[in-house]
Design an enzyme around this catalytic site. Sequence first.
Site, PDB file in Angstrom:
ATOM      1  N   ASP A 148      12.101   2.452  -9.968  1.00  0.00           N
ATOM      2  CA  ASP A 148      13.447   2.169 -10.460  1.00  0.00           C
ATOM      3  C   ASP A 148      13.456   2.289 -11.985  1.00  0.00           C
ATOM      4  OD1 ASP A 148      16.019   0.364  -9.126  1.00  0.00           O
ATOM      5  OD2 ASP A 148      15.861   0.526 -11.305  1.00  0.00           O
ATOM      6  N   HIS A 181      19.142   3.398   0.054  1.00  0.00           N
ATOM      7  CA  HIS A 181      17.842   3.179  -0.587  1.00  0.00           C
ATOM      8  C   HIS A 181      17.364   1.764  -0.315  1.00  0.00           C
ATOM      9  CE1 HIS A 181      21.044   2.347  -3.506  1.00  0.00           C
ATOM     10  NE2 HIS A 181      20.282   1.377  -3.974  1.00  0.00           N
ATOM     11  N   ASN A 203      21.020  -3.027  -0.431  1.00  0.00           N
ATOM     12  CA  ASN A 203      22.368  -3.467  -0.772  1.00  0.00           C
ATOM     13  C   ASN A 203      23.376  -2.542  -0.095  1.00  0.00           C
ATOM     14  OD1 ASN A 203      21.432  -5.502  -2.552  1.00  0.00           O
ATOM     15  ND2 ASN A 203      21.144  -3.982  -4.163  1.00  0.00           N
TER      16      ASN A 203
HETATM   17  P1  5GP Z   1      21.749  -0.499  -5.930  1.00  0.00           P
HETATM   18  O1  5GP Z   1      22.386  -1.473  -6.883  1.00  0.00           O
HETATM   19  O2  5GP Z   1      22.666   0.661  -5.597  1.00  0.00           O
HETATM   20  O3  5GP Z   1      21.186  -1.147  -4.723  1.00  0.00           O
HETATM   21  O4  5GP Z   1      20.498   0.074  -6.701  1.00  0.00           O
HETATM   22  C1  5GP Z   1      20.506   1.222  -7.474  1.00  0.00           C
HETATM   23  C2  5GP Z   1      19.237   1.204  -8.288  1.00  0.00           C
HETATM   24  O5  5GP Z   1      19.013   2.503  -8.786  1.00  0.00           O
HETATM   25  C3  5GP Z   1      19.292   0.274  -9.507  1.00  0.00           C
HETATM   26  O6  5GP Z   1      18.238  -0.682  -9.398  1.00  0.00           O
HETATM   27  C4  5GP Z   1      19.130   1.205 -10.699  1.00  0.00           C
HETATM   28  O7  5GP Z   1      18.348   0.651 -11.716  1.00  0.00           O
HETATM   29  C5  5GP Z   1      18.474   2.427 -10.076  1.00  0.00           C
HETATM   30  N1  5GP Z   1      18.817   3.691 -10.702  1.00  0.00           N
HETATM   31  C6  5GP Z   1      20.061   4.134 -11.042  1.00  0.00           C
HETATM   32  N2  5GP Z   1      20.004   5.384 -11.523  1.00  0.00           N
HETATM   33  C7  5GP Z   1      18.697   5.741 -11.497  1.00  0.00           C
HETATM   34  C8  5GP Z   1      18.014   6.943 -11.872  1.00  0.00           C
HETATM   35  O8  5GP Z   1      18.589   7.926 -12.330  1.00  0.00           O
HETATM   36  N3  5GP Z   1      16.662   6.961 -11.690  1.00  0.00           N
HETATM   37  C9  5GP Z   1      15.984   5.884 -11.179  1.00  0.00           C
HETATM   38  N4  5GP Z   1      14.663   6.012 -11.044  1.00  0.00           N
HETATM   39  N5  5GP Z   1      16.605   4.751 -10.809  1.00  0.00           N
HETATM   40  C10 5GP Z   1      17.937   4.671 -10.975  1.00  0.00           C
END
Ligand code: 5GP
Length: 114
Positions: free
Chosen positions: A30, A100, A87
Amino acid sequence: MSDTIFGKISRGEIPADIVYQDEAVVAFRDLNPQAPTHVLVIPRKPIPTLNALEAEDAELVGKLFLAARKIAEQEGIAAAGYRTVINCNAAAGQTVFHLHLHLLGGRPMGWPPG
Ligand code: 5GP
């Protein structure tokens, strides 16, 4: 089906710190880690949310968790313990609409989660 940043990562179109991949799933660190180990495990298939899962995805969901188990061992957090989180939609804080699984570990976790 709409594309996302995770779709682009899974196809190698944008860089990520990939820790595991096979024919069905890709796992990468992340960008904004919430624990010493914070890895996202995604299916290559672009499923937007848990709500969009179909019966035919059952094996794929199993593969997400089997990959998480493997990565937890790789990261040295399996014995101490770790958390997996998916989530779903706005109330849970989902921001990227490509399914994810978060794999978090390397520190004690509180409960209930925020
Ligand atoms: P969500 O809130 O949708 O469950 O989690 C999305 C996650 O993706 C977040 O923890 C955020 O930090 C991560 N994230 C968002 N954009 C990117 C990216 O471009 N690369 C990586 N490696 N992580 C990302």
